[in-house]
Structures are given as structure tokens and as C-alpha cells.
Design a protein around this motif. Sequence first.
Motif, PDB file in Angstrom:
ATOM      1  N   GLY A 198      -4.261  -8.516   8.625  1.00  0.00           N
ATOM      2  CA  GLY A 198      -3.921  -8.015   9.947  1.00  0.00           C
ATOM      3  C   GLY A 198      -4.453  -6.616  10.203  1.00  0.00           C
ATOM      4  O   GLY A 198      -4.755  -6.253  11.344  1.00  0.00           O
ATOM      5  N   ARG A 199      -4.565  -5.830   9.163  1.00  0.00           N
ATOM      6  CA  ARG A 199      -5.071  -4.467   9.316  1.00  0.00           C
ATOM      7  C   ARG A 199      -6.593  -4.411   9.327  1.00  0.00           C
ATOM      8  O   ARG A 199      -7.189  -3.569  10.008  1.00  0.00           O
ATOM      9  N   ARG A 200      -7.231  -5.316   8.582  1.00  0.00           N
ATOM     10  CA  ARG A 200      -8.680  -5.216   8.387  1.00  0.00           C
ATOM     11  C   ARG A 200      -9.495  -6.149   9.270  1.00  0.00           C
ATOM     12  O   ARG A 200     -10.651  -5.847   9.581  1.00  0.00           O
TER      13      ARG A 200
ATOM     14  N   THR B 104       2.518   4.304  10.022  1.00  0.00           N
ATOM     15  CA  THR B 104       1.507   3.750   9.120  1.00  0.00           C
ATOM     16  C   THR B 104       1.822   4.105   7.672  1.00  0.00           C
ATOM     17  O   THR B 104       2.439   5.134   7.384  1.00  0.00           O
ATOM     18  N   ASP B 105       1.382   3.248   6.763  1.00  0.00           N
ATOM     19  CA  ASP B 105       1.546   3.547   5.348  1.00  0.00           C
ATOM     20  C   ASP B 105       0.797   4.822   4.980  1.00  0.00           C
ATOM     21  O   ASP B 105       1.226   5.577   4.092  1.00  0.00           O
TER      22      ASP B 105
ATOM     23  N   HIS C  50       2.444  -7.253  11.662  1.00  0.00           N
ATOM     24  CA  HIS C  50       1.232  -7.940  11.219  1.00  0.00           C
ATOM     25  C   HIS C  50       1.535  -9.381  10.809  1.00  0.00           C
ATOM     26  O   HIS C  50       0.841 -10.314  11.215  1.00  0.00           O
TER      27      HIS C  50
ATOM     28  N   SER D 107       8.469   3.869   6.740  1.00  0.00           N
ATOM     29  CA  SER D 107       7.316   3.137   7.266  1.00  0.00           C
ATOM     30  C   SER D 107       7.600   2.395   8.564  1.00  0.00           C
ATOM     31  O   SER D 107       6.663   1.892   9.197  1.00  0.00           O
TER      32      SER D 107
ATOM     33  N   MET E 241      -6.738  -7.722  13.847  1.00  0.00           N
ATOM     34  CA  MET E 241      -5.979  -6.643  14.457  1.00  0.00           C
ATOM     35  C   MET E 241      -5.326  -7.100  15.764  1.00  0.00           C
ATOM     36  O   MET E 241      -5.737  -8.092  16.353  1.00  0.00           O
TER      37      MET E 241
ATOM     38  N   ILE F 236      -0.609  -8.887   5.693  1.00  0.00           N
ATOM     39  CA  ILE F 236      -0.650  -7.514   6.198  1.00  0.00           C
ATOM     40  C   ILE F 236      -2.070  -6.950   6.090  1.00  0.00           C
ATOM     41  O   ILE F 236      -2.602  -6.359   7.039  1.00  0.00           O
ATOM     42  N   LEU F 237      -2.704  -7.141   4.942  1.00  0.00           N
ATOM     43  CA  LEU F 237      -4.063  -6.634   4.765  1.00  0.00           C
ATOM     44  C   LEU F 237      -5.024  -7.278   5.752  1.00  0.00           C
ATOM     45  O   LEU F 237      -5.870  -6.599   6.349  1.00  0.00           O
TER      46      LEU F 237
ATOM     47  N   GLU G 127       0.816  -1.205   0.000  1.00  0.00           N
ATOM     48  CA  GLU G 127       0.000   0.000   0.000  1.00  0.00           C
ATOM     49  C   GLU G 127       0.857   1.266   0.000  1.00  0.00           C
ATOM     50  O   GLU G 127       0.322   2.370  -0.034  1.00  0.00           O
TER      51      GLU G 127
END
Length: 229
Positions: A202-204, A62-63, A159, A58, A207, A199-200, A42
Motif C-alpha cells: 500500500g505504501r510502495r 507516518t512510521d 492501507h 503511529s 497508494m 502495508i508495504l 517498520e
Amino acid sequence: MTSSAPKKPAGRGAARLPRGARARAPQVLTSLEQLYPDARTELVFNTPFELLVATVLSAQATDVSVNAATPALFERYPDAHAMSQAEAQDIEPLIRRIGLYRGKARNLAALARLLVERHGGEVPNDFDAVVALPGAGRKTANVVLSNAYGFPAIAVDTHVGRLARRLGLSVQTNPDKVEQDLQGLFPRERWVFLHHALILHGRRVCMARNPQCAACEMAAFCPKIGVEA
């Protein structure tokens, strides 16, 4: 320049994987492919240099914050040659919104000079050469080589490490050892995808705090439901 792909993390031999890890890995990969078929970094970049800088920025940030700062940074310093003329105090105001910005400004000024001195201003497609740059490390090298040059790699951030443990793919807390476990469980050609998809997720969904287990597509085979990893 001779290219060098990311190297396998050093270790004293394979550690014991969690029970069922090898059977669970294909299920994890299938679910991630269904959930995030187009998973990719991202971080916004146009050149290997921009990716290197963004990845260094980074760390512990955060990105979103990095992507907000880099347009002005890259307008001022579009390549290593331009940034090599800057001092840390010149870079600081442009990245002030990013955590640890003073140290990162020093690293960016120093790595730009080394890129010019050692590599003609280009980001080397060599693992050891990237790791040797100020502010870089194994994770940074894996991100840059995989996304800029297509080398298979798994960059383990918080993540990826957290999900590897929660999904029963590794018991390790050392990122290098987590990387080694994941490399042994997943096809080499899917390593880059796996990194971005984890990663996605873990972020969405998964968490660090309050993971959305009830909504997780992997709940049926996740051994760590509701357990903080």
C-alpha cells in the motif's frame, strides 16, 4: 499472567465476500510472499513497551515521523516506570513532530501509569488488557501482541483496509469487519506476514492516490484496477 491472543471481531455472522475472493486470496498471498518475503513492521523498537508506545504514536502519523521521535523519547523514558512519573507536558516536546501530539502525550502518560499499577510495568500479553490502555484499541493490541509476543493477528489500518477492498477480498469499510474477512480467507500462520506485506504494498505500489497499477504484480487478477477504494 495468563496470555490471551487477539479475539475474533464481534459480528452478526459472516457478510458476503466479493465474488471470487476465496480463489483470489491464494494468488494475493503468493504474490506478496514473492514481493516482500521479509515483511515486518517498520516501527523501530527493542521492547514490548517501546512497541506499544510507537504504535500509539503511529495513529494518523507516518512510521518515519514516529521513528524520528522515539529515540529521544525512549532515552528519557526507557520503560513504563520512568514514563509513569511524567506529565503530558513533559512528553509533548519530545513528540511534537508527530500529528495529534498533545492527545498522544496525555495517553502515553496515562497508559504508563496503568501499566505500573495493573501490570507491574510490563506490557501484558493479553488482548483485552492492551485494548483497555489509553490510546490503544484493537489495531494497537493486534500490532503489539503479534510483533512482541508472536500471536497470530491482522491489524487493519488504512492501507490494509484499502487493499482488501481493491483486491476484492472484502467489501467492508469497518476495520473490524475487514479483519474478520481476511482471517477467514488466509491461513492463521500467515496473518502477521499478510498484515505487514499489505502495508508495504500500500505504501510502495497501491497508494491511496495514483496507485501504480501498471507496475503492480497483482494487476492480472486485481478486480479494482484504477478504481479508488
